[in-house]
Motif scaffolding. Structure first.
Motif, PDB file in Angstrom:
ATOM      1  N   UNK A  36      43.043 -46.883 -20.406  1.00 43.40           N
ATOM      2  CA  UNK A  36      42.493 -48.380 -20.379  1.00 43.40           C
ATOM      3  C   UNK A  36      42.089 -48.553 -19.035  1.00 43.40           C
ATOM      4  N   UNK A  37      41.064 -49.714 -18.931  1.00 39.35           N
ATOM      5  CA  UNK A  37      40.885 -50.218 -17.578  1.00 39.35           C
ATOM      6  C   UNK A  37      41.744 -51.023 -16.950  1.00 39.35           C
ATOM      7  N   UNK A  38      41.767 -51.383 -15.712  1.00 37.86           N
ATOM      8  CA  UNK A  38      42.800 -51.928 -15.006  1.00 37.86           C
ATOM      9  C   UNK A  38      42.309 -53.037 -14.058  1.00 37.86           C
ATOM     10  N   UNK A  39      42.524 -54.312 -14.124  1.00 32.96           N
ATOM     11  CA  UNK A  39      41.839 -55.139 -13.133  1.00 32.96           C
ATOM     12  C   UNK A  39      43.138 -55.960 -12.426  1.00 32.96           C
ATOM     13  N   UNK A  40      43.123 -56.280 -11.093  1.00 25.73           N
ATOM     14  CA  UNK A  40      44.012 -57.009 -10.489  1.00 25.73           C
ATOM     15  C   UNK A  40      43.728 -57.595  -9.160  1.00 25.73           C
TER      16      UNK A  40
ATOM     17  N   UNK B 101      40.488 -59.598  -3.116  1.00 27.63           N
ATOM     18  CA  UNK B 101      39.728 -58.792  -3.642  1.00 27.63           C
ATOM     19  C   UNK B 101      40.231 -58.537  -5.400  1.00 27.63           C
ATOM     20  N   UNK B 102      39.163 -58.361  -6.069  1.00 26.84           N
ATOM     21  CA  UNK B 102      39.607 -57.946  -7.384  1.00 26.84           C
ATOM     22  C   UNK B 102      39.372 -56.405  -7.527  1.00 26.84           C
ATOM     23  N   UNK B 103      40.369 -55.774  -7.834  1.00 27.61           N
ATOM     24  CA  UNK B 103      40.159 -54.008  -8.165  1.00 27.61           C
ATOM     25  C   UNK B 103      39.768 -53.911  -9.377  1.00 27.61           C
ATOM     26  N   UNK B 104      38.709 -53.158  -9.646  1.00 26.24           N
ATOM     27  CA  UNK B 104      38.175 -52.758 -10.843  1.00 26.24           C
ATOM     28  C   UNK B 104      38.349 -51.025 -10.955  1.00 26.24           C
ATOM     29  N   UNK B 105      39.214 -50.725 -12.025  1.00 23.42           N
ATOM     30  CA  UNK B 105      39.760 -49.361 -11.858  1.00 23.42           C
ATOM     31  C   UNK B 105      40.277 -48.810 -13.208  1.00 23.42           C
TER      32      UNK B 105
END
Length: 669
Positions: A498-502, A487-491
């Protein structure tokens, strides 16, 4: 002629900050029947009450009006002052010039003062026509009922049983324990949940004054405080619990598989099963809704006889049971077995449920690797589906990156605006336990903000940060499903701006605590109300946190609102103490503000009988003619019958015709 005393309260600045108290007092002096008009900074204080008592003792007043705040909380104080002064406590009327005036007209002091004068005039008009009333009493059944076998219900029931009262504990599942039995460990001490709960469960199961009614539900309740008649429906278990030893042999042989509710659907159980390893009582149940009726016969029929052996052909569960406790010849009865009990008080401790993740489409709820925090509890529990090993539900592989998401459904205008209170801490607990066991795991936690208000809670939270757990302040916008069930987390990280993706292997959602929908039927049965958050409403949020609007019924635990285990236990013991008061006294007071039939006026038409919401009215023969009769123990003084009677034969004490008309005349003068 009545001698009415009027006492106007400043209530600090609550009233005096808006209303001209002296103007109201001066106006009261001009009203008919007013003998004394005084004011005081706080009428509910000792000095204010003493003022009333002294005027009564001096013979200056024989009726009392207090213009102050709400009678809901303060009326008993002033009635007590009347009694202490030697006056019948029902010769009293209260004008609410705070809640109904100063608080709602703060921007219009002049108008608020005029309204206060009218409210006082109305109260004086009624007070002048009041007459003495006397309290009535009924005996109490010295037994109690606790509904719900979670930690709140267990502690409430045990407290009542230890006081010497016969106590019935009703639980819909086959065992007591509730949600706490599903937890691995508890914060902030990391005590094993089962280790601290099981001894209490066993104590409840063995206490001579406590009868466990598990696999049962409350079907109906009627009566009143001190004398409740309760029907409890015990569901059919198809296992003779008197014979069952809890060996579990039937579950081992049963071929049917269904999702296990105790493991939150992460594993299967059999149709014949024991609720969980530490169950109390540890008895088997045959779930006929999922039974395959193997053995060649339908439920409720006698077994076929084998032509070869001449013996009955039994189902696998019947064959396996060494105690001969399983009986499949019983016919299916949806009503089960009804047990009728009589109790004096009731404690409601029906607990909570976690919100279903299916509500949150942006969180990919259909993905097996998106689970609720309660499912995570079962994953890391030694009695859980993986034996305590952290394995992804999709492939039973160890994850490398975990994501915790807080406030899923809580503090959310689309769902529940309230805080569920425990989510922050139990997620931090889970993250700490996992990090201790698997130091190489990457753990990310996303919070709106961390709430850790309990004893030692903040230290527990800061300890998690020192362990290397990544705690980010900001909401998760959504999840994207990637190949391989990742799963890609969009936070968003508010601190970094700043946005965070991982990528994450497993996502845990702390979904909101809420009241189960099934409790709506129970609320109707018991006459309970709901608060704005959807939980059972207490009598007063500060002064009556365990009482309800229905006398004799009390609340404990998360059915009243989200709370952690220590707060739940505290409230459970408080509810037990409150429920024990009428039982200790042996009798309860019936308020005299009830309806009474003037037999000579009653025509026996019976219109009032079906209208009474408390079933307090019946037709009985009087001088060989049917006349309405009111059971004072059932009557709540609502006045429906008084308004409906075409013969004006029913009087509602404390709200009689002359009193009401006097109030109206004063308001419209």
């Amino acid at each position: 002629m009545a001698k009415v005393g009027v006492y106007v309260c400043h209530c600090g600045s609550n009233i005096a900050g808006v209303i001209d108290v002296e103007a109201v007092r001066t106006f009261a002096e001009t009203l008919p029947d007013v003998a004394v008009a005084r004011k005081e900074l706080f009428m509910c204080s000792d000095s204010g009450q003493e003022m009333i008592k002294q005027d009564i003792r001096d013979g200056l007043v024989d009726k009392v009006v207090v213009a102050a705040c709400t009678p809901r909380t303060h009326e008993p104080i002033f009635r007590g002052a009347l009694s202490a002064g030697g006056l019948n406590k029902y010769l009293f009327e209260m004008a609410n010039i705070r809640d109904q005036d100063s608080w709602v007209h703060a921007q219009n002091p002049e108008g608020a003062t005029q309204k206060a004068k009218r409210l006082v005039a109305s109260a004086v008009g009624k007070a002048a026509k009041l007459r003495p009333l006397e309290d009535k009493y009924v005996d109490v059944t010295k037994a109690a009922l606790v509904i719900g076998g979670g930690v709140a219900g267990i502690f409430s029931a045990l407290e009542l049983a230890k006081m010497g009262f016969t106590t019935y504990l009703v639980e819909k599942e086959p065992s007591i324990g509730g949600v706490m039995a599903m937890l691995d460990k508890t914060f902030p001490t990391n005590d094993c949940s089962a280790c601290i709960l099981t001894p209490v469960m066993v104590e409840a199961g063995n206490h001579p004054n406590l009868e466990l009614l598990t696999y049962s539900e409350v079907e109906d309740v009627d009566g009143y405080i001190g004398n409740f008649n309760v029907k409890v429906r015990r569901k059919q278990a198809y296992v003779d619990w008197a014979k069952c030893t809890g060996c579990g042999a039937c579950a081992e042989k049963c071929p049917s598989k269904v999702p296990d509710e105790f493991n939150m659907g992460l594993s299967n159980r059999r149709a014949a099963y024991i609720h969980f390893p530490q169950a109390v009582p540890k008895k088997a149940v045959v779930d006929m809704a999922h039974c395959k009726s193997c053995g060649g016969r339908a439920i409720g029929t006698e077994p076929k006889i084998s032509e070869k052996t001449g013996k009955p052909i039994l189902a696998p569960c019947e064959k396996a049971c060494p105690a001969d406790a399983i009986n499949r010849t019983l016919k299916w009865d949806p009503a089960g077995e009804i047990k009728e009990i009589k109790v004096g008080t009731i404690v409601v401790a029906t607990g909570f449920q976690v919100m279903d993740k299916g509500w949150f489409k942006e969180m990919a709820p259909d993905n097996k690797n998106v689970i609720t925090a309660l499912q995570m509890e079962r994953l890391i529990s030694a009695t859980g589906p993986t034996g305590g090993k952290l394995l992804r539900p999709s492939d039973n592989q160890k994850p490398h990156t975990l994501t915790f998401v807080s406030c899923v459904g809580s503090r959310d205008e689309k769902h529940h605006t309230y805080c569920s209170r425990v989510c922050c801490m139990y997620m931090i607990k889970q993250a700490r336990l996992i990090k201790e066991k698997y130091p190489d795991l990457n753990i990310y936690m996303h919070f709106i903000d961390v709430r850790s208000p309990g004893k030692d809670y903040d230290e527990y939270y800061t300890g998690a940060r020192r362990m290397g757990i990544n705690i980010l302040r900001g909401k998760v916008g959504g999840l994207e499903v990637l190949p391989g069930d990742n799963l890609r987390v969009l936070a968003y990280d508010l601190d970094a701006g700043s946005p965070v993706e991982y990528e994450s292997d497993l996502v845990i959602l702390a979904t909101a605590m809420e009241l189960p929908p099934a409790t709506k039927k129970l609320a109707q049965t018991l006459g309970l109300q709901f608060c704005g958050s959807g939980f059972f409403k207490e009598l007063h949020p500060k002064l009556g946190p365990v009482e309800t609007a229905t006398e004799g019924i009390f609340l404990a635990g998360c059915c009243q609102g989200p709370k952690d285990i220590p707060d739940t236990v505290s409230q459970a013991k408080g509810a037990a103490a409150a429920a024990a008061v009428p039982l200790c006294q042996g009798r309860v007071k019936i308020e005299p503000t009830i309806s009474e039939v003037q037999t000579e006026k009653c025509s026996g038409c019976g219109i009032c009988v079906p209208l009474c919401p408390y079933n307090a009215i019946s037709l009985k023969l009087h001088a060989e003619k049917p006349r309405a009769t009111i059971d004072i123990t059932q009557c709540k003084g609502c006045g429906v019958c008084t308004a409906a009677c075409p013969s004006a034969a029913i009087v509602l004490h404390g709200y009689e015709e002359g009193q009401i008309f006097a109030q109206i005349a004063a308001l419209t003068a």
